[in-house]
Scaffold this motif. Structure first.
Motif, PDB file in Angstrom:
ATOM      1  N   LEU A 102       0.767  -1.141   0.053  1.00  4.86           N
ATOM      2  CA  LEU A 102       0.682   0.310  -0.116  1.00  4.86           C
ATOM      3  C   LEU A 102       0.405   0.910   0.148  1.00  4.86           C
ATOM      4  CD1 LEU A 102      -2.765  -0.881   2.599  1.00  4.86           C
ATOM      5  CD2 LEU A 102      -3.135  -0.218   0.265  1.00  4.86           C
ATOM      6  N   ALA A 103       2.217   1.303   0.132  1.00  2.37           N
ATOM      7  CA  ALA A 103       2.811   2.500   0.441  1.00  2.37           C
ATOM      8  C   ALA A 103       3.769   2.117  -0.448  1.00  2.37           C
ATOM      9  CB  ALA A 103       3.633   2.290   1.847  1.00  2.37           C
ATOM     10  N   GLY A 104       3.204   1.279  -1.467  1.00  3.94           N
ATOM     11  CA  GLY A 104       4.478   1.179  -2.484  1.00  3.94           C
ATOM     12  C   GLY A 104       5.649   0.680  -2.688  1.00  3.94           C
ATOM     13  N   ARG A 105       5.806  -0.220  -1.250  1.00  5.48           N
ATOM     14  CA  ARG A 105       7.399  -0.589  -1.864  1.00  5.48           C
ATOM     15  C   ARG A 105       7.018  -2.535  -1.267  1.00  5.48           C
ATOM     16  NH1 ARG A 105       6.399   2.305   3.274  1.00  5.48           N
ATOM     17  NH2 ARG A 105       6.058   0.496   4.392  1.00  5.48           N
ATOM     18  N   GLY A 106       8.110  -2.882  -1.284  1.00  9.30           N
ATOM     19  CA  GLY A 106       8.097  -4.670  -1.967  1.00  9.30           C
ATOM     20  C   GLY A 106       8.309  -4.688  -3.381  1.00  9.30           C
ATOM     21  N   PRO A 107       8.364  -5.936  -3.721  1.00  9.47           N
ATOM     22  CA  PRO A 107       7.901  -6.226  -4.960  1.00  9.47           C
ATOM     23  C   PRO A 107       6.272  -6.624  -5.214  1.00  9.47           C
ATOM     24  CG  PRO A 107       8.294  -8.215  -3.540  1.00  9.47           C
ATOM     25  CD  PRO A 107       8.676  -7.066  -2.297  1.00  9.47           C
ATOM     26  N   THR A 108       6.170  -6.607  -6.962  1.00 17.32           N
ATOM     27  CA  THR A 108       4.979  -6.572  -7.017  1.00 17.32           C
ATOM     28  C   THR A 108       4.566  -7.898  -7.523  1.00 17.32           C
ATOM     29  OG1 THR A 108       6.017  -6.012  -9.694  1.00 17.32           O
ATOM     30  CG2 THR A 108       5.298  -4.741  -7.953  1.00 17.32           C
ATOM     31  N   VAL A 109       3.635  -8.565  -7.613  1.00 13.70           N
ATOM     32  CA  VAL A 109       3.462  -9.211  -8.566  1.00 13.70           C
ATOM     33  C   VAL A 109       4.004  -9.362  -9.782  1.00 13.70           C
ATOM     34  CG1 VAL A 109       1.501 -10.903  -9.622  1.00 13.70           C
ATOM     35  CG2 VAL A 109       0.464  -9.470  -7.376  1.00 13.70           C
ATOM     36  N   PHE A 110       4.136  -8.929 -10.414  1.00  9.41           N
ATOM     37  CA  PHE A 110       5.461  -9.208 -11.751  1.00  9.41           C
ATOM     38  C   PHE A 110       6.358  -9.961 -11.341  1.00  9.41           C
ATOM     39  CE2 PHE A 110       7.901  -7.583 -14.822  1.00  9.41           C
ATOM     40  CZ  PHE A 110       7.712  -9.146 -16.408  1.00  9.41           C
ATOM     41  N   ASP A 111       7.333  -9.271 -10.539  1.00 10.08           N
ATOM     42  CA  ASP A 111       8.157  -9.310  -9.660  1.00 10.08           C
ATOM     43  C   ASP A 111       8.711 -10.925  -9.013  1.00 10.08           C
ATOM     44  OD1 ASP A 111       9.056  -6.417 -10.279  1.00 10.08           O
ATOM     45  OD2 ASP A 111       8.556  -6.214  -7.804  1.00 10.08           O
ATOM     46  N   GLU A 112       8.056 -10.468  -8.298  1.00  7.64           N
ATOM     47  CA  GLU A 112       7.658 -12.339  -7.737  1.00  7.64           C
ATOM     48  C   GLU A 112       7.204 -13.468  -9.152  1.00  7.64           C
ATOM     49  OE1 GLU A 112       4.145 -12.140  -5.934  1.00  7.64           O
ATOM     50  OE2 GLU A 112       5.511 -13.020  -3.444  1.00  7.64           O
ATOM     51  N   LEU A 113       6.503 -13.366 -10.431  1.00  9.76           N
ATOM     52  CA  LEU A 113       6.912 -13.816 -10.667  1.00  9.76           C
ATOM     53  C   LEU A 113       7.972 -14.340 -11.801  1.00  9.76           C
ATOM     54  CD1 LEU A 113       2.944 -13.431 -12.501  1.00  9.76           C
ATOM     55  CD2 LEU A 113       3.635 -15.640 -11.582  1.00  9.76           C
ATOM     56  N   VAL A 114       8.362 -13.402 -12.423  1.00 14.38           N
ATOM     57  CA  VAL A 114       9.750 -13.497 -12.851  1.00 14.38           C
ATOM     58  C   VAL A 114      10.794 -13.779 -12.008  1.00 14.38           C
ATOM     59  CG1 VAL A 114      11.797 -11.727 -13.748  1.00 14.38           C
ATOM     60  CG2 VAL A 114       9.307 -11.888 -14.180  1.00 14.38           C
ATOM     61  N   GLN A 115      11.285 -13.216 -10.489  1.00 13.72           N
ATOM     62  CA  GLN A 115      11.985 -14.399 -10.084  1.00 13.72           C
ATOM     63  C   GLN A 115      11.436 -15.686  -9.821  1.00 13.72           C
ATOM     64  OE1 GLN A 115      11.706 -12.585  -5.791  1.00 13.72           O
ATOM     65  NE2 GLN A 115      13.650 -14.008  -5.371  1.00 13.72           N
ATOM     66  N   LEU A 116      10.373 -16.621  -9.169  1.00 16.03           N
ATOM     67  CA  LEU A 116       9.794 -17.418  -8.840  1.00 16.03           C
ATOM     68  C   LEU A 116      10.742 -18.256 -10.204  1.00 16.03           C
ATOM     69  CD1 LEU A 116       8.562 -20.167  -7.611  1.00 16.03           C
ATOM     70  CD2 LEU A 116       6.615 -19.302  -8.639  1.00 16.03           C
ATOM     71  N   ILE A 117       9.909 -18.122 -11.361  1.00 11.62           N
ATOM     72  CA  ILE A 117      10.533 -18.587 -12.668  1.00 11.62           C
ATOM     73  C   ILE A 117      12.368 -18.673 -12.673  1.00 11.62           C
ATOM     74  CG2 ILE A 117      10.446 -18.780 -15.295  1.00 11.62           C
ATOM     75  CD1 ILE A 117       7.606 -17.137 -15.171  1.00 11.62           C
ATOM     76  N   GLU A 118      13.045 -18.228 -12.593  1.00 11.65           N
ATOM     77  CA  GLU A 118      13.713 -17.753 -13.117  1.00 11.65           C
ATOM     78  C   GLU A 118      14.780 -18.746 -11.837  1.00 11.65           C
ATOM     79  OE1 GLU A 118      15.332 -13.380 -12.761  1.00 11.65           O
ATOM     80  OE2 GLU A 118      15.099 -13.212 -14.457  1.00 11.65           O
ATOM     81  N   GLU A 119      14.199 -18.619 -10.611  1.00 14.73           N
ATOM     82  CA  GLU A 119      14.885 -19.069  -9.795  1.00 14.73           C
ATOM     83  C   GLU A 119      14.840 -21.589  -9.322  1.00 14.73           C
ATOM     84  OE1 GLU A 119      13.676 -18.292  -5.324  1.00 14.73           O
ATOM     85  OE2 GLU A 119      14.416 -16.878  -5.382  1.00 14.73           O
ATOM     86  N   GLU A 120      12.745 -21.606 -10.315  1.00 15.84           N
ATOM     87  CA  GLU A 120      12.625 -22.113 -10.164  1.00 15.84           C
ATOM     88  C   GLU A 120      13.350 -23.007 -12.029  1.00 15.84           C
ATOM     89  OE1 GLU A 120      11.197 -24.830  -7.654  1.00 15.84           O
ATOM     90  OE2 GLU A 120      11.328 -22.506  -6.689  1.00 15.84           O
ATOM     91  N   ALA A 121      13.596 -22.151 -12.503  1.00 15.37           N
ATOM     92  CA  ALA A 121      13.747 -22.675 -14.453  1.00 15.37           C
ATOM     93  C   ALA A 121      14.820 -21.833 -14.519  1.00 15.37           C
ATOM     94  CB  ALA A 121      12.604 -22.754 -15.377  1.00 15.37           C
ATOM     95  N   PRO A 122      16.025 -21.918 -13.884  1.00 14.85           N
ATOM     96  CA  PRO A 122      16.748 -20.881 -14.486  1.00 14.85           C
ATOM     97  C   PRO A 122      17.159 -20.965 -15.647  1.00 14.85           C
ATOM     98  CG  PRO A 122      17.759 -22.072 -12.616  1.00 14.85           C
ATOM     99  CD  PRO A 122      16.443 -22.557 -13.109  1.00 14.85           C
ATOM    100  N   GLY A 123      17.052 -19.557 -16.566  1.00 12.84           N
ATOM    101  CA  GLY A 123      17.647 -19.937 -18.139  1.00 12.84           C
ATOM    102  C   GLY A 123      16.214 -20.120 -19.311  1.00 12.84           C
ATOM    103  N   THR A 124      15.400 -20.142 -18.362  1.00 15.70           N
ATOM    104  CA  THR A 124      14.303 -20.314 -18.876  1.00 15.70           C
ATOM    105  C   THR A 124      13.763 -19.556 -19.464  1.00 15.70           C
ATOM    106  OG1 THR A 124      12.022 -20.889 -17.391  1.00 15.70           O
ATOM    107  CG2 THR A 124      13.675 -22.919 -18.141  1.00 15.70           C
ATOM    108  N   LEU A 125      13.559 -18.403 -18.730  1.00 16.14           N
ATOM    109  CA  LEU A 125      12.662 -16.830 -19.215  1.00 16.14           C
ATOM    110  C   LEU A 125      13.266 -15.700 -19.848  1.00 16.14           C
ATOM    111  CD1 LEU A 125       9.637 -15.037 -18.718  1.00 16.14           C
ATOM    112  CD2 LEU A 125      10.822 -14.419 -16.332  1.00 16.14           C
ATOM    113  N   ARG A 126      12.829 -15.661 -20.859  1.00 18.38           N
ATOM    114  CA  ARG A 126      13.360 -14.786 -22.448  1.00 18.38           C
ATOM    115  C   ARG A 126      12.275 -13.158 -21.879  1.00 18.38           C
ATOM    116  NH1 ARG A 126      14.872 -18.084 -26.650  1.00 18.38           N
ATOM    117  NH2 ARG A 126      17.075 -19.096 -25.925  1.00 18.38           N
ATOM    118  N   LEU A 127      12.309 -12.549 -21.282  1.00 19.20           N
ATOM    119  CA  LEU A 127      11.864 -11.117 -21.181  1.00 19.20           C
ATOM    120  C   LEU A 127      12.207 -10.222 -22.987  1.00 19.20           C
ATOM    121  CD1 LEU A 127      11.979  -9.535 -17.365  1.00 19.20           C
ATOM    122  CD2 LEU A 127      10.272 -11.228 -18.450  1.00 19.20           C
ATOM    123  N   ARG A 128      11.008  -9.690 -23.144  1.00 22.27           N
ATOM    124  CA  ARG A 128      11.193  -9.172 -24.491  1.00 22.27           C
ATOM    125  C   ARG A 128      10.534  -7.795 -24.670  1.00 22.27           C
ATOM    126  NH1 ARG A 128      15.418 -12.150 -26.574  1.00 22.27           N
ATOM    127  NH2 ARG A 128      15.115 -14.099 -27.115  1.00 22.27           N
TER     128      ARG A 128
END
Length: 128
Positions: A102-128
């Motif tokens: 609510l104060a605009g701090r911390g990771p967003t849902v987008f950040d969480e998704l990207v982090q999870l993909i990168e942690e669980e399946a390293p090298g599989t995500l390409r942001l275009r």
């Protein structure tokens, strides 16, 4: 041979829609590839439409549109929903996380998704 799954960021208008879009990208219309962070983590390990050997790539085209759609406002909405279902012992931490959002701090849902993909399946995500 590497299999590529494409997510169109313009189609991701919120977290619920993300689950539909990634499910369709991997498993066709009305396909499933997770409905929360835990199930997405499971799916990323293979066997849920991706090759068992993990030889796949997720290309997230126009990801900046998704970054906006899954930003602070969607993060607050998502955290409010999670708080309703959180075990009483975990509510103080969940409330603190919501207050940060609510104060605009911390990771967003987008950040969480990207982090999870990168942690669980390293090298599989390409942001275009």
């Amino acid at each position: 041979m590497t299999v590529t799954y494409v997510i169109d960021g313009a189609e991701v208008t919120g977290l619920d829609r993300f689950w539909q879009v990634i499910g369709a990208a991997v498993n066709g219309p009305d396909g499933y590839f997770g409905g929360n962070l835990d199930s997405l983590a499971d799916c990323l390990h293979g066997g849920y439409g991706t090759p068992d050997d993990g030889d796949f790539v997720i290309e997230w085209h126009r990801h900046e549109l998704s970054r906006r759609a899954l930003g602070q406002e969607e993060t607050v909405r998502t955290l409010q929903r999670r708080l309703e279902r959180t075990h009483p012992d975990n509510r103080p931490a969940a409330r603190a996380r919501l207050e940060d959002a609510l104060a605009g701090r911390g990771p967003t849902v987008f950040d969480e998704l990207v982090q999870l993909i990168e942690e669980e399946a390293p090298g599989t995500l390409r942001l275009r």
